[in-house]
Design an enzyme around this catalytic site. Structure first.
Site, PDB file in Angstrom:
ATOM      1  N   THR A 160       0.867  -1.193   0.000  1.00  0.00           N
ATOM      2  CA  THR A 160       0.000   0.000   0.000  1.00  0.00           C
ATOM      3  C   THR A 160       0.899   1.236   0.000  1.00  0.00           C
ATOM      4  O   THR A 160       1.349   1.670  -1.042  1.00  0.00           O
ATOM      5  CB  THR A 160      -0.968  -0.014   1.208  1.00  0.00           C
ATOM      6  OG1 THR A 160      -0.227  -0.269   2.404  1.00  0.00           O
ATOM      7  CG2 THR A 160      -2.027  -1.082   1.036  1.00  0.00           C
ATOM      8  N   LYS A 186       3.982  -7.051   3.837  1.00  0.00           N
ATOM      9  CA  LYS A 186       3.750  -5.638   3.574  1.00  0.00           C
ATOM     10  C   LYS A 186       3.471  -4.950   4.891  1.00  0.00           C
ATOM     11  O   LYS A 186       2.963  -5.553   5.839  1.00  0.00           O
ATOM     12  CB  LYS A 186       2.594  -5.429   2.595  1.00  0.00           C
ATOM     13  CG  LYS A 186       1.210  -5.870   3.068  1.00  0.00           C
ATOM     14  CD  LYS A 186       0.464  -4.898   3.960  1.00  0.00           C
ATOM     15  CE  LYS A 186       0.387  -3.517   3.346  1.00  0.00           C
ATOM     16  NZ  LYS A 186      -0.313  -2.565   4.309  1.00  0.00           N
ATOM     17  N   THR A 197       2.642  -9.353  11.496  1.00  0.00           N
ATOM     18  CA  THR A 197       2.841  -8.170  10.676  1.00  0.00           C
ATOM     19  C   THR A 197       1.505  -7.722  10.110  1.00  0.00           C
ATOM     20  O   THR A 197       0.482  -8.349  10.338  1.00  0.00           O
ATOM     21  CB  THR A 197       3.826  -8.469   9.540  1.00  0.00           C
ATOM     22  OG1 THR A 197       4.021  -7.272   8.800  1.00  0.00           O
ATOM     23  CG2 THR A 197       3.301  -9.535   8.624  1.00  0.00           C
TER      24      THR A 197
END
Length: 411
Positions: A160, A186, A197
């Site tokens: 993103t 990510k 994460t």
């Protein structure tokens, strides 16, 4: 757990498709306003032993519900992921869309629907553009690739506000057979995991007991992903999924296997590498901050102190400004909510001692300024005198760009 580098080998350029049995793909389907990839898939050629950990945020996105159901029997064969839209706080329609993503992916890939996990990341509170998702899923099978190309397309599809992809791959011997472990993740903002994460995906070709894989994932998560912070915000979509194809040819791994510790060290290395990469790529960040705590009453106390220091907005701002203001550090130590002897604290910035036994130490301000300005990773060491507890946490500095990025995240 401590990581013994000697037990495994880092594979430069390795990716999530390096373990035997895995292919991946990514493409742009129209969820993002740019032309960056926004839909990706990881496929295993056989049903894989699988495990996952999820966000502890009360408001959990629809894909997490679907993935929990898919993982109920401990196996997965595919993960379908979109970026640009979190599909969170979207009610019954959001759940229906997540289930439709699972069904569409299963049909396109020719696998059992119950063996497909779903993950989403992006803006909260907006419904998915399902026409884009449907057409994108239909186009993924022809792009599946077991080499670097497929891995690259997938890694780009999950980003993103990230500036860089996060990947890691290692090899370790299990009973004389080469086993590969890899991961892709990510995360850049809304980073303060209480499980994993923001989105993380791990693959391995190890043959491994499912319960032991889940236990290892939780243990590794606690010392890696759960020890990073960018802004103190825990996402609605955090998820870490691992799949083990069992195709390496090793005898089955359990906690009693002679090579378990070596495998666990390699697995934890991948988690730590990805976690640090996320902290380093924090929105607007210019530096990685590593806080090392020792001498706490126990490891849990050390962890609480480490995360409090690395998450302090004042500490983060001081590092950005290259200001050796140790007062902000000791103040954070004192408010972590765990026992500390206030007269016995030592603090150093890199090799520069600034506090000894809670008393100021004369230091070269120019040397400190040079260290804080020029180093890529600022190490803050705090030594207590209360026990044997130790922990390390990672974060990043707080910059003007963090505000700029998040002030216009939706627009």
């Amino acid at each position: 757990m401590s990581i013994n580098q000697a037990t495994y080998t880092v594979v430069e350029g390795g990716s999530i498709t390096a373990p035997k049995g895995f292919t991946s793909a990514g493409l742009h389907c129209g969820l993002k306003k740019t032309t960056r990839n926004d839909l990706g898939v990881i496929l295993c050629e056989v049903p894989a032993t699988a495990a996952a950990v999820y966000t502890t945020n009360v408001f959990q996105a629809a894909p997490l519900k679907v993935t929990r159901e898919s993982l109920a029997d401990g196996t997965l064969q595919a993960v379908i992921v979109n970026s640009g839209n979190a599909n969170a706080c979207t009610g019954e329609q959001g759940e229906a869309d997540a289930y439709e993503m699972r069904a569409a992916a299963a049909k396109a890939l020719g696998v059992n629907e119950q063996n497909v996990a779903v993950a989403s990341t992006g803006v909260i509170g907006e419904l998915l553009k399902m026409d884009c998702v449907r057409s994108g899923i239909a186009g993924l099978p022809e792009k599946l690739d077991g080499g670097a190309a497929g891995a690259e397309e997938f890694s780009q599809a999950i980003l993103t506000t990230d500036l860089v992809k996060k990947e890691c791959c290692v090899e370790v011997l299990v009973g004389g057979e080469k086993v590969t472990i890899a991961g892709a993740a990510k995360g850049s903002g809304m980073i303060h995991p209480n499980m994993a994460t923001m989105l993380g995906f791990m693959t391995t070709d190890a043959l491994i007991d499912g319960e032991d894989l889940q236990s290892l994932l939780r243990t590794a998560t606690n010392t890696t992903f759960n020890m990073i912070t960018v802004d103190g915000d825990t996402s609605t979509n955090d998820m870490l999924v691992t799949m083990a194809s069992g195709l390496a040819g090793n005898e089955k791994l359990t906690r009693l296997h002679a090579d378990w510790d070596a495998f666990a060290a390699a697995f934890t290395h991948v988690c730590q590498h990805l976690a640090k990469a996320i902290a380093r790529d924090g929105e607007g960040a210019t530096k990685l901050i590593e806080v090392q705590i020792s001498g706490a009453v126990h490891d849990e106390a050390a962890g609480a102190i480490a995360k409090t220091v690395v998450g302090s907005s004042l500490v983060k701002s001081a590092i950005f400004g290259a200001d050796a203001n140790w007062g902000r550090i000791i103040a954070a130590v004192g408010r972590a909510g765990v026992p500390v002897s206030p007269e016995k604290v030592d603090i150093s910035l890199g090799e520069i001692e600034v506090l000894r036994q809670s008393r100021p130490v004369a230091f070269d301000e120019e040397q400190a300024l040079h260290y804080l300005q020029k180093t890529d990773t600022v190490v803050i060491t705090v030594v207590l005198s209360d026990g044997e507890g130790k922990a390390t946490a990672w974060g990043c500095d707080l910059t003007y760009d963090y505000v700029r990025i998040n002030a216009a995240y939706r627009t």
